[in-house]
Design an enzyme around this catalytic site. Structure first.
Site, mmCIF file in Angstrom:
data_model
loop_
_atom_site.group_PDB
_atom_site.id
_atom_site.type_symbol
_atom_site.label_atom_id
_atom_site.label_comp_id
_atom_site.label_asym_id
_atom_site.label_seq_id
_atom_site.Cartn_x
_atom_site.Cartn_y
_atom_site.Cartn_z
ATOM 1 N N HIS A 84 20.006 -25.972 26.079
ATOM 2 C CA HIS A 84 20.486 -25.784 24.117
ATOM 3 C C HIS A 84 21.489 -26.307 24.110
ATOM 4 O O HIS A 84 22.116 -26.466 24.973
ATOM 5 C CB HIS A 84 20.870 -23.910 24.396
ATOM 6 C CG HIS A 84 21.082 -23.998 23.251
ATOM 7 N ND1 HIS A 84 20.221 -23.083 22.054
ATOM 8 C CD2 HIS A 84 21.738 -23.948 22.903
ATOM 9 C CE1 HIS A 84 20.585 -23.111 21.499
ATOM 10 N NE2 HIS A 84 21.733 -23.335 21.063
ATOM 11 N N ASP A 163 17.310 -9.440 18.656
ATOM 12 C CA ASP A 163 18.301 -11.267 17.776
ATOM 13 C C ASP A 163 18.308 -11.763 16.499
ATOM 14 O O ASP A 163 18.979 -11.733 15.494
ATOM 15 C CB ASP A 163 18.160 -12.320 18.419
ATOM 16 C CG ASP A 163 19.340 -13.244 18.294
ATOM 17 O OD1 ASP A 163 20.073 -13.827 18.228
ATOM 18 O OD2 ASP A 163 18.856 -14.356 17.852
ATOM 19 N N ARG A 170 25.373 -10.803 11.687
ATOM 20 C CA ARG A 170 26.382 -11.094 11.853
ATOM 21 C C ARG A 170 26.992 -12.622 11.011
ATOM 22 O O ARG A 170 28.193 -12.560 10.603
ATOM 23 C CB ARG A 170 26.278 -11.825 13.048
ATOM 24 C CG ARG A 170 26.206 -11.000 14.529
ATOM 25 C CD ARG A 170 26.142 -11.837 15.429
ATOM 26 N NE ARG A 170 26.457 -13.013 16.152
ATOM 27 C CZ ARG A 170 25.843 -14.610 16.514
ATOM 28 N NH1 ARG A 170 25.123 -14.303 16.917
ATOM 29 N NH2 ARG A 170 26.579 -15.503 16.657
ATOM 30 N N SER A 185 23.212 -14.282 21.886
ATOM 31 C CA SER A 185 21.977 -14.717 21.281
ATOM 32 C C SER A 185 21.641 -15.515 21.416
ATOM 33 O O SER A 185 19.957 -16.100 21.777
ATOM 34 C CB SER A 185 22.692 -14.896 19.812
ATOM 35 O OG SER A 185 21.968 -15.885 19.361
ATOM 36 N N LYS A 189 17.105 -15.475 24.285
ATOM 37 C CA LYS A 189 16.198 -16.132 23.990
ATOM 38 C C LYS A 189 15.630 -17.201 24.926
ATOM 39 O O LYS A 189 14.523 -17.248 25.119
ATOM 40 C CB LYS A 189 16.613 -16.867 22.593
ATOM 41 C CG LYS A 189 16.367 -16.181 21.039
ATOM 42 C CD LYS A 189 16.836 -16.952 20.087
ATOM 43 C CE LYS A 189 18.167 -17.071 19.914
ATOM 44 N NZ LYS A 189 19.017 -17.399 18.680
HETATM 45 N N1 IUR Z 1 22.655 -20.241 17.304
HETATM 46 C C1 IUR Z 1 21.671 -18.724 18.660
HETATM 47 O O1 IUR Z 1 20.586 -19.550 18.617
HETATM 48 N N2 IUR Z 1 22.544 -17.958 18.317
HETATM 49 C C2 IUR Z 1 23.727 -17.798 17.992
HETATM 50 O O2 IUR Z 1 24.509 -17.392 18.182
HETATM 51 C C3 IUR Z 1 24.459 -19.227 17.064
HETATM 52 C C4 IUR Z 1 23.209 -20.799 17.452
HETATM 53 I I1 IUR Z 1 26.380 -19.595 16.981
#
Ligand code: IUR
Length: 451
Positions: A84, A163, A170, A185, A189
């Site tokens: 990521h 999320d 948010r 978040s 995932k």
């Molecule tokens: N990418 C995500 O998947 N969640 C987040 O809170 C952010 C970037 I900033």
């Protein structure tokens, strides 16, 4: 059981929430019983008072469990990996890394995102290839991992529904930049992908979410802790995001640069990121015994062409016509027979002789965004062919009036002010400047590896 207002009050007053209280919060978010105003208030309380690592871990786990959690065949134990990135300019690492890891024996169920604001998204890039379908059913993901070893797909409706609700709120309550909320978040995932190992590319610099190395390190540590708490072997790479990664920015152009890299003709900075992130993952899976062996194995997969073969097959499995995939991946292709080229190009010239000292990636990305390469709101279309190619390298000596940037644009055309802004992204040093190659050209600054 405590009421939702009690939970909000507890966090508002700076107290630690129990595991049960965090579970109640996430369940109420997921089943729709918590009002948006209450969710907003809780998000702001978390933003202001923060969370301990233990709370963040439970938040992450509960978010992950709010939806489907993928499962894989037993034989893949230890081999399911992903990466990521916290977002950058010209960040095309996934397009090269996923097939390279597959060529090294890993299973890579890469679930990627779309671009927002000045940062690009992997799905937008892949969608410039005619036929590429980012939405794949679970059975097809399993088939692709079995037969190819990698896929790059979009988020499904069933993964981490909590999320989707929290992320949207948010955005509207100015609570995006909260360490526990970002951590929950991102890692929830990844947890729903049931990974064996995860590497995080946490960026710092003017085009990154966090501008300085120290705050990026805090984010990296928080992400690593949460990943490990879910049983995913998690490491992080801190990398500099000041200029652009590679020479191309913009969806179509970045696909071209990625495929060129898979043909062994990629820029050094992109290869450094790919081999480091991949090397860390190979080390964490135990497929190699140390990082340098991991780096070499990834590099061989890219330079030797095995990753390109995986990429071509992945394209076909994800809906690209065989002929299109073959043409894109053949040694001497005309990329624009497959990928649409912008109607107009214009070159920017160096104002004096000197040494290329700096190129401001954020300025480039912001202007390209205004010209249609990016989106300001989720769901907006993007113009795939808008972008820019850097025609010089950092440290390169140039004369006056040389082309340093080729802008690809359509409608709207750049205004004189936008052209001036693009030109201001370039900083020239004195002609006799000798930059330190180590500090100027290496993007990777630090590694945070599990013991
Ligand atoms: N990418 C995500 O998947 N969640 C987040 O809170 C952010 C970037 I900033």
């Amino acid at each position: 059981m405590q009421s939702i207002p009690d939970l909000i009050k507890k966090k508002r007053d700076g107290e630690q929430l129990s595991d049960e209280e965090i579970r109640t919060f996430i369940r109420a978010v997921t089943d729709g019983t918590m009002q948006e105003s209450q969710i907003g208030a809780m998000l702001m309380a978390i933003w202001q008072k923060g969370m301990l690592d233990a709370e963040t871990s439970i938040l992450t786990r509960e978010m992950m469990s709010s939806g489907e959690v993928m499962s894989w065949p037993k034989e893949w134990a230890g081999l399911v990996v992903d990466k990521h990135s916290t977002g950058g300019v010209g960040d095309k690492v996934s397009l090269v890394l996923a097939p390279a890891l597959a060529a090294c024996g890993c299973k890579v169920p890469m679930i990627s995102g779309r671009g927002l604001a000045h940062t690009g998204g992997t799905l937008d890039k892949l969608e410039t290839i005619p036929g590429y379908n980012v939405q794949q059913p679970a059975a097809q993901i399993l088939e692709m991992l079995d037969s190819v070893g990698c896929c790059i797909v979009g988020q499904t409706e069933t993964l981490v529904p909590a999320d989707r609700v929290l992320y949207a709120l948010r955005d509207t309550t100015s609570t995006v930049d909260s360490l526990p909320l970002i951590t929950g978040s991102i890692i929830s995932k990844k947890g729903a992908e049931s990974l064996s190992a995860l590497v995080l590319d946490v960026k710092f610099g003017r085009a990154a979410l966090y501008k300085d190395l120290e705050s990026a390190k805090q984010l990296a540590q928080s992400l690593v802790n949460a990943g490990n708490s879910l049983g995913i072997c998690t490491g992080a790479v801190l990398s500099c995001m000041d200029a652009t990664i590679g020479r191309c920015v913009g969806n179509s152009l970045e696909v071209i640069e990625s495929v060129e890299t898979l043909k062994g003709r990629g820029p050094d900075d992109l290869m450094e990121l790919v081999t480091t992130l991949g090397g860390v993952l190979l080390k964490m899976t135990g497929l190699v015994s140390d990082l340098s062996e991991g780096r070499a194995k990834i590099s061989d997969a890219v330079i030797g062409g095995a990753a390109l073969t995986k990429f071509q097959t992945m394209l076909e499995k994800q809906g690209v016509a065989k002929e299109t995939a073959r043409s894109l991946c053949s040694a001497h292709t005309d990329y624009h027979s497959v990928l649409r080229k912008s109607q107009h190009q214009r070159e920017l010239k160096t104002p004096a002789e000197g040494v290329i000292k700096d190129v401001d990636g954020l300025v480039l990305a912001q202007v390209l965004h205004q010209l249609g390469a990016g989106r300001s709101k989720a769901g907006e279309p993007v113009n795939h062919s808008v972008g820019a190619e850097l025609l010089v390298s950092l440290g390169q000596r140039v004369g006056k009036g040389e082309s340093w940037l080729r802008l690809h644009y359509e409608d709207p055309a750049p205004t004189p002010d936008q052209m001036n802004r693009l030109q201001s992204a370039l900083t020239l040093g004195e002609p006799d400047d000798t930059p330190d190659p180590q500090t100027q050209f290496s993007l990777v600054r630090e590694l945070l590896l599990p013991l």
